[in-house]
Scaffold this motif. Structure first.
Motif, PDB file in Angstrom:
ATOM      1  N   GLN A 190       0.816  -1.202   0.000  1.00 13.62           N
ATOM      2  CA  GLN A 190       0.000   0.000   0.000  1.00 13.62           C
ATOM      3  C   GLN A 190       0.855   1.259   0.000  1.00 13.62           C
ATOM      4  O   GLN A 190       0.401   2.317   0.404  1.00 13.62           O
ATOM      5  CB  GLN A 190      -0.916  -0.008   1.228  1.00 13.62           C
ATOM      6  CG  GLN A 190      -1.880  -1.162   1.192  1.00 13.62           C
ATOM      7  CD  GLN A 190      -2.494  -1.434   2.536  1.00 13.62           C
ATOM      8  OE1 GLN A 190      -2.229  -0.736   3.499  1.00 13.62           O
ATOM      9  NE2 GLN A 190      -3.327  -2.446   2.601  1.00 13.62           N
ATOM     10  N   ASP A 191       2.114   1.140  -0.399  1.00 13.15           N
ATOM     11  CA  ASP A 191       3.056   2.267  -0.460  1.00 13.15           C
ATOM     12  C   ASP A 191       3.223   2.942   0.892  1.00 13.15           C
ATOM     13  O   ASP A 191       3.364   4.157   0.982  1.00 13.15           O
ATOM     14  CB  ASP A 191       2.598   3.299  -1.507  1.00 13.15           C
ATOM     15  CG  ASP A 191       2.740   2.736  -2.902  1.00 13.15           C
ATOM     16  OD1 ASP A 191       3.438   1.725  -3.042  1.00 13.15           O
ATOM     17  OD2 ASP A 191       2.160   3.300  -3.830  1.00 13.15           O
ATOM     18  N   ARG A 192       3.181   2.161   1.944  1.00 12.84           N
ATOM     19  CA  ARG A 192       3.469   2.708   3.266  1.00 12.84           C
ATOM     20  C   ARG A 192       4.810   2.168   3.740  1.00 12.84           C
ATOM     21  O   ARG A 192       5.516   1.493   2.995  1.00 12.84           O
ATOM     22  CB  ARG A 192       2.370   2.303   4.256  1.00 12.84           C
ATOM     23  CG  ARG A 192       1.034   2.935   3.980  1.00 12.84           C
ATOM     24  CD  ARG A 192       0.029   2.605   5.058  1.00 12.84           C
ATOM     25  NE  ARG A 192      -0.424   1.215   5.004  1.00 12.84           N
ATOM     26  CZ  ARG A 192      -0.188   0.314   5.934  1.00 12.84           C
ATOM     27  NH1 ARG A 192       0.510   0.642   7.002  1.00 12.84           N
ATOM     28  NH2 ARG A 192      -0.643  -0.918   5.820  1.00 12.84           N
ATOM     29  N   VAL A 193       5.160   2.441   4.995  1.00 12.56           N
ATOM     30  CA  VAL A 193       6.438   1.995   5.525  1.00 12.56           C
ATOM     31  C   VAL A 193       6.273   0.773   6.412  1.00 12.56           C
ATOM     32  O   VAL A 193       7.095  -0.144   6.399  1.00 12.56           O
ATOM     33  CB  VAL A 193       7.105   3.135   6.324  1.00 12.56           C
ATOM     34  CG1 VAL A 193       8.402   2.649   6.918  1.00 12.56           C
ATOM     35  CG2 VAL A 193       7.358   4.321   5.431  1.00 12.56           C
TER      36      VAL A 193
ATOM     37  N   ASN B 258       8.097   0.575  12.117  1.00 10.31           N
ATOM     38  CA  ASN B 258       9.535   0.833  12.026  1.00 10.31           C
ATOM     39  C   ASN B 258      10.053   1.552  13.264  1.00 10.31           C
ATOM     40  O   ASN B 258      11.129   2.107  13.255  1.00 10.31           O
ATOM     41  CB  ASN B 258       9.852   1.685  10.792  1.00 10.31           C
ATOM     42  CG  ASN B 258       9.229   3.041  10.875  1.00 10.31           C
ATOM     43  OD1 ASN B 258       8.360   3.275  11.696  1.00 10.31           O
ATOM     44  ND2 ASN B 258       9.659   3.952  10.038  1.00 10.31           N
ATOM     45  N   ARG B 259       9.274   1.563  14.336  1.00  9.20           N
ATOM     46  CA  ARG B 259       9.676   2.363  15.486  1.00  9.20           C
ATOM     47  C   ARG B 259      10.437   1.556  16.522  1.00  9.20           C
ATOM     48  O   ARG B 259      11.376   2.064  17.130  1.00  9.20           O
ATOM     49  CB  ARG B 259       8.439   2.971  16.139  1.00  9.20           C
ATOM     50  CG  ARG B 259       7.740   3.972  15.287  1.00  9.20           C
ATOM     51  CD  ARG B 259       8.458   5.291  15.333  1.00  9.20           C
ATOM     52  NE  ARG B 259       8.238   6.002  14.075  1.00  9.20           N
ATOM     53  CZ  ARG B 259       8.785   7.160  13.787  1.00  9.20           C
ATOM     54  NH1 ARG B 259       9.587   7.749  14.653  1.00  9.20           N
ATOM     55  NH2 ARG B 259       8.566   7.736  12.635  1.00  9.20           N
TER      56      ARG B 259
ATOM     57  N   GLU C 263       8.540   3.328  -3.256  1.00 14.68           N
ATOM     58  CA  GLU C 263       8.075   4.690  -3.033  1.00 14.68           C
ATOM     59  C   GLU C 263       6.988   4.665  -1.974  1.00 14.68           C
ATOM     60  O   GLU C 263       6.024   3.911  -2.087  1.00 14.68           O
ATOM     61  CB  GLU C 263       7.486   5.259  -4.326  1.00 14.68           C
ATOM     62  CG  GLU C 263       8.534   5.547  -5.372  1.00 14.68           C
ATOM     63  CD  GLU C 263       7.897   5.767  -6.729  1.00 14.68           C
ATOM     64  OE1 GLU C 263       6.683   6.037  -6.766  1.00 14.68           O
ATOM     65  OE2 GLU C 263       8.611   5.652  -7.726  1.00 14.68           O
ATOM     66  N   THR C 264       7.162   5.468  -0.949  1.00 16.54           N
ATOM     67  CA  THR C 264       6.159   5.483   0.102  1.00 16.54           C
ATOM     68  C   THR C 264       5.525   6.858   0.192  1.00 16.54           C
ATOM     69  O   THR C 264       6.103   7.860  -0.204  1.00 16.54           O
ATOM     70  CB  THR C 264       6.776   5.140   1.460  1.00 16.54           C
ATOM     71  OG1 THR C 264       7.872   6.014   1.684  1.00 16.54           O
ATOM     72  CG2 THR C 264       7.244   3.728   1.487  1.00 16.54           C
ATOM     73  N   VAL C 265       4.327   6.863   0.690  1.00 15.01           N
ATOM     74  CA  VAL C 265       3.621   8.120   0.885  1.00 15.01           C
ATOM     75  C   VAL C 265       3.550   8.458   2.369  1.00 15.01           C
ATOM     76  O   VAL C 265       2.906   9.408   2.754  1.00 15.01           O
ATOM     77  CB  VAL C 265       2.192   8.031   0.306  1.00 15.01           C
ATOM     78  CG1 VAL C 265       2.251   7.885  -1.181  1.00 15.01           C
ATOM     79  CG2 VAL C 265       1.436   6.899   0.936  1.00 15.01           C
ATOM     80  N   THR C 266       4.225   7.658   3.184  1.00 11.24           N
ATOM     81  CA  THR C 266       4.111   7.839   4.628  1.00 11.24           C
ATOM     82  C   THR C 266       4.874   9.072   5.079  1.00 11.24           C
ATOM     83  O   THR C 266       5.965   9.343   4.601  1.00 11.24           O
ATOM     84  CB  THR C 266       4.648   6.606   5.356  1.00 11.24           C
ATOM     85  OG1 THR C 266       4.059   5.460   4.780  1.00 11.24           O
ATOM     86  CG2 THR C 266       4.332   6.656   6.820  1.00 11.24           C
TER      87      THR C 266
ATOM     88  N   GLN D 138       6.812  10.566   8.192  1.00 12.56           N
ATOM     89  CA  GLN D 138       7.394  10.123   9.457  1.00 12.56           C
ATOM     90  C   GLN D 138       7.124  11.186  10.491  1.00 12.56           C
ATOM     91  O   GLN D 138       7.945  12.062  10.712  1.00 12.56           O
ATOM     92  CB  GLN D 138       8.885   9.863   9.273  1.00 12.56           C
ATOM     93  CG  GLN D 138       9.191   8.745   8.313  1.00 12.56           C
ATOM     94  CD  GLN D 138       8.770   7.404   8.876  1.00 12.56           C
ATOM     95  OE1 GLN D 138       8.674   7.228  10.070  1.00 12.56           O
ATOM     96  NE2 GLN D 138       8.485   6.453   8.002  1.00 12.56           N
ATOM     97  N   TYR D 139       5.992  11.109  11.177  1.00 13.18           N
ATOM     98  CA  TYR D 139       5.452  12.277  11.860  1.00 13.18           C
ATOM     99  C   TYR D 139       6.364  13.023  12.828  1.00 13.18           C
ATOM    100  O   TYR D 139       6.677  14.174  12.527  1.00 13.18           O
ATOM    101  CB  TYR D 139       4.112  11.974  12.515  1.00 13.18           C
ATOM    102  CG  TYR D 139       3.734  13.030  13.503  1.00 13.18           C
ATOM    103  CD1 TYR D 139       3.570  14.338  13.079  1.00 13.18           C
ATOM    104  CD2 TYR D 139       3.619  12.748  14.855  1.00 13.18           C
ATOM    105  CE1 TYR D 139       3.276  15.339  13.967  1.00 13.18           C
ATOM    106  CE2 TYR D 139       3.327  13.753  15.749  1.00 13.18           C
ATOM    107  CZ  TYR D 139       3.162  15.050  15.299  1.00 13.18           C
ATOM    108  OH  TYR D 139       2.891  16.033  16.177  1.00 13.18           O
TER     109      TYR D 139
END
Lengths: 398, 225, 244
Positions: free
Chosen positions: A37-40, A43-44, B42-45, B47-48
């Motif tokens: 879904q093109d997210r990461v 990862n924390r 490619e991500t749309v996230t 990193q807040y």
């Protein structure tokens, strides 16, 4: 070393490895879901989120165990245990490595030489649905009850094609023992892998085991959009986690079975042959098997984000109108080939032509259904499509 | 009926061919799509905490009370914001303005805004005749007690001091000058904005359009009938 | 038959005592007033013990003995609980447990395929369907007619006559029933077809027995089931578009 000690060691290994492996499979699934879904993804916690499973486990351990007042306490507590117990028990007859070449201190199967291996697995996994049914029923909640009713209907239906799909394999190999099925494929080389002679059975087996495990696209029992959480709506903390441990163990079992029954188990031409004699051959064979299993798990995870969830009537239709007839025809075909001593090449041609014939039939049936709708006059007012269309035009014209 | 029919588009159910009936091309196509996304990184996230969000200009965050050019609070305690507020989160106590503030009659003695009750709808900003209350871009509002988030006049003025130089939070309206309402010499006649039937409960209340909760005609009348 | 009764007064007594206890435990027509459970349980337990003492002894090995009593006693107790529980869902669950215990007994008698098949068919499918129907019918607690047993006297009489007959048949084969895998089973026993290499409990032996010796019976049963399923489909209500 005594037989008892080895058995205990193997059982301990499996029981200890399963939760850890499941934890990291959940991390992998979350990561894969994110990537698709093109997210990461997580990862924390730790590098690349590698400690996320530990954090999750800790959270689930320390969370409050809510047992609502309106539930049937005994069954409510019992249900997650049944779910985990049955799925882990099914692994007892699955060889998770090269059984013959195992080192002296380890055995790659908990219960070796079980004559009825595959049937045993089906028997035990068919009991796994009790966890879902009891969980849903004892929750005393309509969403849970609906979820567990769906689960029971689904499992009872899909058990038939599941059993039917391996009957062909049993006929060809003359045994239900998983170790023997594996050894026969390994000795025959890559062309003896059952996938070549039973591709249709492989498809049926894989699909119906996904349905048995309640995995997407067949997770009707917990579908969030309609049923809140389905059968586990009322569950929290570790009991909820146990349900999902059960589900992931089931996925692992499916992947092992698919690799062993259809893809030659630990055999791979050139690398892991039955007569490989170099040092640590058992390790290489183990790795080959685990790689196959891992690929299978990856495929299951990818399918989750590829195919949308079925509607319940579509699910039942798939089982009763498609998979059971296909499985039956496949078994009859294998019987023909075995009875008349035909070449096994016929099996390949037969599988493909059965599949094609079914596709042709179903396309024809669909077309007939559509054109049947066209011919019908606009009597059913609530119907949509052509009838309403014509009626609408008539009203507009006047 | 006829008009509505025209706006409806009927779609033909597509013909199911051989390949569609076998599901195979659809599944392969789907797997290809998921695989494509799986491989491309490619991500749309966002990193807040490290990467701050790029909020739109009309974002409605924490409130502020604007100051005028003499650093006095701009608010004239007219109560319009408190009246307009659907969540009833604004409490103003008005007092006569100090003698050296000739441009107004009242000023807020206290001005309390409960940020926990607020629904951030921006109605107070719309209602304010002198552009004194505005919503800023501050979104990460946290506190450990309820009292911490009960914003007083000082806190709200402090928010203004913090955000006045932020390019995303310009003093949007009036640029520090009091709004047109402050220049009224005479008040227009009081009355309901629209015709109200005499039987309507809103016509019986002293101030048109204001229904005070818990007191007066409304609840009593409801209880009696 | 009279001879057998005279020879085994213990078995008859056990049967009668057990039946009486079970009758006491059955949920009667008075739903509100439930009888105390203890006397019924004691009577049943005494009856079961008497019957077991008279019918025969289990295998001599210790582990076998423990497992035998575990599975055998478990299946009997679960069976009693199944017919005496007021909640139909619990009844179905006790049925499932009784089936599993019976499968354990099959395993002890080295018939693993029979055990697995029983688990699949009964525990995995039939009882799941029961539960499905119970859940469909009983969303809001059990209704009165499901909490009491009807015709309990006739049912107990019939089932205990059957049980006595089975006990008699077992004993007429000899005081100690032979293990199934043994090849010196007495002639006339259908299990005698099995040989030492292919005991009937194992897959090959079972297949040979089913599709060789009993082919006609198997086909007949299959046809019967086919007729039943065709009949069920024919009875199912139909509407204009599709079934149901």
């Amino acid at each position: 070393m005594s037989e008892l000690l080895i058995t205990l060691l193997t059982i301990g290994l499996v029981v200890a490895a399963i939760p850890g492996v499941c934890n990291y499979l959940i991390l992998l699934e979350r990561k894969m879901a994110a990537w698709m879904q093109d997210r990461v993804g997580p990862n924390r916690v730790g590098p690349y989120g590698l400690f996320q499973p530990l954090a999750d486990g800790l959270k689930l351990l320390l969370k409050e165990e809510v047992i609502p007042k309106h539930v049937d306490r005994t069954l409510f507590v019992l249900a997650p245990m049944i779910s985990v117990f049955t799925t882990i028990l099914a692994l007892a007859v699955v060889p998770f490595g090269p059984v013959e070449d195992a080192p002296s201190w380890l055995r790659f199967i908990i219960a070796p030489g079980i004559d009825i291996g595959l049937v045993f697995i089906f028997a035990i996994t068919s009991l796994a649905v009790y966890g879902i049914i009891l969980g849903g029923w004892s929750s005393n909640n309509k969403y849970s009850a609906l979820g567990s009713m769906r689960a029971s209907a689904q499992v009872v239906s899909y058990e038939i094609p599941l059993g039917m799909s391996v009957v062909g394999i049993a006929l060809l190999s003359g045994t239900l023992n998983l170790e023997n099925i594996l050894t026969q494929q390994a000795q025959g080389g890559i062309l003896a892998w059952n996938i070549w002679v039973q591709p249709l059975a492989c498809l049926l087996f894989f699909t119906s085991s996904l349905a048995e495990a309640n995995r997407l696209p067949f997770d009707l029992a917990e579908c969030e959009q309609e049923l809140v959480g389905g059968w586990h709506t009322e569950y929290s903390a570790l009991k909820w986690a146990l349900f999902f441990l059960g589900e992931y163990t089931h996925v692992i079992t499916i992947s092992f079975l698919t690799s062993i029954v259809f893809f030659g188990g630990w055999h791979f031409p050139g690398i892991a042959e039955p007569d490989s004699a170099y040092m640590f051959a058992w390790l290489v064979k183990l790795l080959v098997l685990l790689t196959k299993v891992f690929i299978c798990i990856l495929l299951i995870m990818m399918l989750r984000w590829t195919i949308p969830r079925f509607r319940f009537d579509q699910l039942m239709e798939l089982a009763w109108k498609v998979m059971i007839p296909l499985g039956l025809v496949n078994v009859v075909m294998v019987m023909f080939v075995q009875q008349f001593q035909l070449s096994r090449l016929w099996l390949v041609a037969g599988s493909v032509s059965i599949f094609a014939a079914w596709g042709f039939l179903s396309a024809t049936a669909k077309r007939a259904h559509l054109s049947g709708g066209k011919k019908r006059p606009a009597t059913h007012t609530t119907g949509h499509g052509h009838g309403a269309h014509a009626a609408g035009h008539g009203a507009g014209g006047h | 009926m006829a008009k509505r029919e025209k706006s409806v588009m009927y779609v033909e159910e597509p013909e199911i061919g051989f390949w569609e009936a076998t599901f195979v091309p659809a599944i392969v196509e789907g797997l290809r799509t998921t695989m494509k996304h799986l491989v491309s990184r490619e991500t749309v996230t966002e990193q807040y905490p490290e990467q701050k969000p790029d909020l739109p200009l009309h974002y409605r965050g924490v409130h502020r009370l604007n100051r005028d050019e003499k650093d006095r609070v701009k608010c004239v305690a007219c109560m319009l914001c408190a009246t307009a507020c659907p969540a009833h989160c604004i409490t103003i106590e008005a007092a006569p303005a100090p003698k050296d503030w000739p441009d107004r009659d009242k000023f807020p003695q206290t001005f309390e805004l409960d940020e926990l009750r607020c629904i951030y709808c921006g109605m107070c900003e719309e209602a304010c005749p002198v552009d004194a209350i505005e919503l800023t871009h501050i979104y990460d509002l946290t506190g450990q007690t309820r009292d911490e988030l009960l914003y007083t006049k000082d806190k709200l003025l402090n928010v203004f001091d913090k955000t006045r130089d932020n390019p995303r939070d310009p003093v949007r309206t009036g640029r520090g000058v009091l709004g047109p309402a402050s220049e009224f010499q005479a008040l227009p006649t009081l009355g309901p904005a629209t015709q109200v039937a005499t039987s309507d409960r809103s016509a019986k209340i002293g101030t048109a359009g204001v229904i005070e909760s818990g007191t007066g005609n409304v609840t009593d009348g409801g209880a009696r009938s | 038959m009279m001879e057998w009764i005279q020879n085994h007064p213990l078995a008859l007594g056990g049967l009668v005592v057990w039946a009486a206890g079970l009758l006491w435990l059955m949920p009667g027509s008075h739903v509100k007033v439930s009888r105390p459970v203890v006397p019924g349980l004691i009577l049943s337990a005494v009856g079961i013990v008497l019957l077991c003492l008279s019918v025969g002894k289990p295998q001599p090995e210790f582990a076998d003995e423990v497992l035998f009593w575990l599975f055998g006693g478990g299946s009997l107790i679960c069976g009693v609980l199944m017919i005496t529980s007021r909640n139909p869902a619990y009844g179905a669950l006790w049925f499932a447990l009784a089936t599993l215990c019976t499968c354990g007994l099959f395993l002890l008698r080295s018939a693993p395929f029979l055990a697995a098949a029983t688990v699949i068919v009964y525990a995995g499918a039939v009882i799941v369907t029961f539960l499905f129907v119970i859940m469909l019918a009983q969303q809001s607690g059990a209704v009165a007619y499901d909490q009491k047993s009807s015709h309990s006297v006739i049912a107990i009489l019939a089932s205990f006559v059957l049980l006595g007959g089975i006990a008699m048949a077992i004993q007429s084969q000899g005081e100690q029933p032979e293990p199934i895998s043994a090849d010196q089973a007495p002639a006339g026993n259908p299990l005698s077809i099995a040989t030492a290499e292919q005991p009937v409990g194992q897959l090959k032996g079972l297949g040979k027995s089913l599709f060789g010796d009993y082919l006609f019976a198997v086909e007949l049963a299959g046809t019967l089931l086919l007729i039943a399923s065709v009949g069920a489909i024919a009875i199912a209500p139909r509407r204009e578009q599709g079934t149901l």
